[in-house]
Design a protein around this motif. Structure first.
Motif, PDB file in Angstrom:
ATOM      1  N   LYS A  51      34.547  40.384  40.639  1.00  0.00           N
ATOM      2  CA  LYS A  51      33.682  38.902  41.082  1.00  0.00           C
ATOM      3  C   LYS A  51      32.491  38.835  40.518  1.00  0.00           C
ATOM      4  O   LYS A  51      32.278  37.654  40.078  1.00  0.00           O
ATOM      5  CB  LYS A  51      34.069  38.977  42.502  1.00  0.00           C
ATOM      6  CG  LYS A  51      33.485  37.855  43.350  1.00  0.00           C
ATOM      7  CD  LYS A  51      33.626  37.773  44.702  1.00  0.00           C
ATOM      8  CE  LYS A  51      32.954  36.348  45.260  1.00  0.00           C
ATOM      9  NZ  LYS A  51      33.092  36.375  46.934  1.00  0.00           N
ATOM     10  N   LYS A  52      31.509  39.891  40.386  1.00  0.00           N
ATOM     11  CA  LYS A  52      30.260  39.721  39.928  1.00  0.00           C
ATOM     12  C   LYS A  52      30.372  39.409  38.567  1.00  0.00           C
ATOM     13  O   LYS A  52      29.549  38.524  38.166  1.00  0.00           O
ATOM     14  CB  LYS A  52      29.608  41.052  40.157  1.00  0.00           C
ATOM     15  CG  LYS A  52      29.272  41.333  41.732  1.00  0.00           C
ATOM     16  CD  LYS A  52      28.299  42.476  41.850  1.00  0.00           C
ATOM     17  CE  LYS A  52      28.126  42.971  43.309  1.00  0.00           C
ATOM     18  NZ  LYS A  52      27.192  44.107  43.561  1.00  0.00           N
ATOM     19  N   ALA A  73      38.934  47.048  46.694  1.00  0.00           N
ATOM     20  CA  ALA A  73      37.888  46.199  47.045  1.00  0.00           C
ATOM     21  C   ALA A  73      36.632  46.554  45.977  1.00  0.00           C
ATOM     22  O   ALA A  73      36.040  45.414  45.585  1.00  0.00           O
ATOM     23  CB  ALA A  73      37.320  46.442  48.565  1.00  0.00           C
ATOM     24  N   LYS A  74      36.139  47.449  45.571  1.00  0.00           N
ATOM     25  CA  LYS A  74      35.090  47.949  44.703  1.00  0.00           C
ATOM     26  C   LYS A  74      35.592  47.110  43.421  1.00  0.00           C
ATOM     27  O   LYS A  74      34.629  46.529  42.840  1.00  0.00           O
ATOM     28  CB  LYS A  74      34.820  49.413  44.625  1.00  0.00           C
ATOM     29  CG  LYS A  74      34.119  50.149  45.989  1.00  0.00           C
ATOM     30  CD  LYS A  74      34.287  51.475  45.758  1.00  0.00           C
ATOM     31  CE  LYS A  74      33.261  52.095  46.792  1.00  0.00           C
ATOM     32  NZ  LYS A  74      33.054  53.621  46.702  1.00  0.00           N
ATOM     33  N   GLN A 114      37.609  44.697  42.906  1.00  0.00           N
ATOM     34  CA  GLN A 114      37.576  43.171  43.088  1.00  0.00           C
ATOM     35  C   GLN A 114      35.923  42.683  42.938  1.00  0.00           C
ATOM     36  O   GLN A 114      35.911  41.842  42.545  1.00  0.00           O
ATOM     37  CB  GLN A 114      38.517  42.842  44.389  1.00  0.00           C
ATOM     38  CG  GLN A 114      39.717  43.155  44.194  1.00  0.00           C
ATOM     39  CD  GLN A 114      40.394  42.664  45.489  1.00  0.00           C
ATOM     40  OE1 GLN A 114      40.033  42.286  46.311  1.00  0.00           O
ATOM     41  NE2 GLN A 114      41.935  42.815  45.510  1.00  0.00           N
ATOM     42  N   LEU A 115      35.051  43.423  43.720  1.00  0.00           N
ATOM     43  CA  LEU A 115      33.751  43.152  43.834  1.00  0.00           C
ATOM     44  C   LEU A 115      33.313  43.113  42.334  1.00  0.00           C
ATOM     45  O   LEU A 115      32.391  42.105  42.096  1.00  0.00           O
ATOM     46  CB  LEU A 115      33.177  44.104  44.803  1.00  0.00           C
ATOM     47  CG  LEU A 115      31.614  43.717  44.931  1.00  0.00           C
ATOM     48  CD1 LEU A 115      31.502  42.215  45.476  1.00  0.00           C
ATOM     49  CD2 LEU A 115      30.933  44.590  45.946  1.00  0.00           C
TER      50      LEU A 115
END
Length: 377
Positions: free
Chosen positions: A353-354, A346-347, A349-350
């Motif tokens: 994404k940013k 998740a980190k 991917q975040l």
């Protein structure tokens, strides 16, 4: 001429009274207007008086209501007149306030509808550095300034740098995406291996439990069969002993020495019976002892069997509890590993994404300058 006797006078008077009463009775009965036989005149008078009182009370109440309604109508008319006067005075005050303090030239947006705005306003553009030439004014566009050539050359150089930077960013993004896919694939393979291992452990545990239950049921069946055989054997021995005792006893031997009674085999003749013999008493005591020992033996076997069953049941419960705890511990470790991996993914991917959002945000600005250069050409 016959003389009237007192008795005749009394009879004539009685006859006259009877005729008079009969005439009065006929008048009361046959006259519908004055007939009151079978009716309660006092109750009728009381009902008439109550009805009159009720009508008078109802009339007074209606008069009171009418007076109250007239009073309320008068108050309503007064209040309506006062309300009309208040509305009229309020409208007059509002008009005076608007005339003194809300004139058209005192409004904040009066400059939008001022008929003399064109005469009062300045020219649209006085110079390139005019502070009134904002973006929304649309008085000065890109490419209409004095340093057009230098600005065009700088923009071309800037577009080239942006294109190279965009290519490098796209390559880095592709590399990161490929690495993330590789990590995700490895994680999925690891999860599959772990799930397969847990499934194998669960199947092995289930097989072990089934085997233990099967062995336990088999032992229980064997023990039950042996117990039935022993019980049947013991019952046969008891029956044989009972038959032997009955055959050897004095009850079936038909000993003439016994004091048999004509009332039944359980009865004896008191003057002939000498009591039980010593052998009979010893035989009874021996049988009682055997019965007591047999009962004690059966109780001991039942207690040993119950203890054995309780011990096996406790052992099986302990084994199942340990197995369940081991499975819970394995699930908890697997869940913890899964949560950690999900958190790391998740980190990543975040962050990705940013980064992609920043890249997409910078892209429209570059496209705007590219379109502007195309229009200028």
């Amino acid at each position: 001429m016959a003389l009237a006797q007192p008795r005749d006078l009394e009879q004539s008077l009685a006859l006259g009274r009877r005729r008079h009463n009969e005439l009065c009775r006929q008048k009361r009965i046959f006259d519908a207007r004055s007939r009151i036989i079978g009716g309660d005149t006092e109750a009728w008078d009381l009902q008439v008086r109550d009805q009159k009182i009720k009508e008078a009370t109802e009339k007074a109440r209606h008069e009171t209501f009418a007076a109250e309604m007239r009073h309320n109508d008068k108050i309503t008319c007064i209040l309506e007149g006062r309300e009309r006067r208040d509305k009229k005075s309020l409208c007059k005050a509002i008009n005076e306030f608007q005339q003194h303090f809300q004139r058209p030239e005192m409004r904040r947006e009066f400059d939008l509808s001022d008929p003399l705005a064109l005469r009062k306003d300045l020219p649209a553009r006085q110079s390139d550095n005019d502070i009134r030439n904002t973006v929304s004014g649309m008085q000065r566009f890109m490419g209409e300034d004095l340093n057009f050539r230098e600005r065009k050359k700088f923009q071309e150089e800037q577009n080239r740098e942006w294109s190279l930077q965009q290519q490098r960013e796209w390559e880095d993004a592709r590399a990161q995406h490929r690495s993330a896919e590789g990590v995700c694939l490895k994680t999925r393979l690891q999860f599959d291996e772990t799930a397969k291992h847990l499934q194998n452990l669960e199947s092995a545990t289930r097989k072990a439990v089934c085997t233990a239950v099967k062995e336990f049921n088999k032992s229980q069946a064997t023990e039950s069969l042996e117990r039935k055989i022993r019980e049947k054997k013991q019952e046969q021995e008891d029956n044989l002993a009972e038959i032997s005792n009955l055959l050897r006893g004095d009850l079936l031997s038909e000993n003439p020495q016994q004091a048999a009674s004509s009332f039944g085999p359980h009865r004896v003749v008191p003057d002939r019976w000498k009591g039980m013999t010593q052998e009979q008493l010893e035989q009874i005591r021996l049988v009682q002892k055997q019965q007591v020992q047999e009962k004690l033996r059966l109780q001991e076997e039942e207690r040993q069997r119950d203890m054995d069953w309780d011990r096996r049941r406790v052992q099986m419960a302990r084994t199942a509890l340990l197995s369940e705890r081991q499975q819970q511990r394995q699930r908890r470790d697997l869940r913890r590993a899964l949560d950690c991996s999900n958190l790391s993914l998740a980190k990543e991917q975040l962050m990705q994404k940013k980064y992609m959002e920043e890249v997409c945000t910078n892209q429209p600005t570059k496209d705007y300058f590219t379109q502007f250069n195309t229009r200028s050409r």
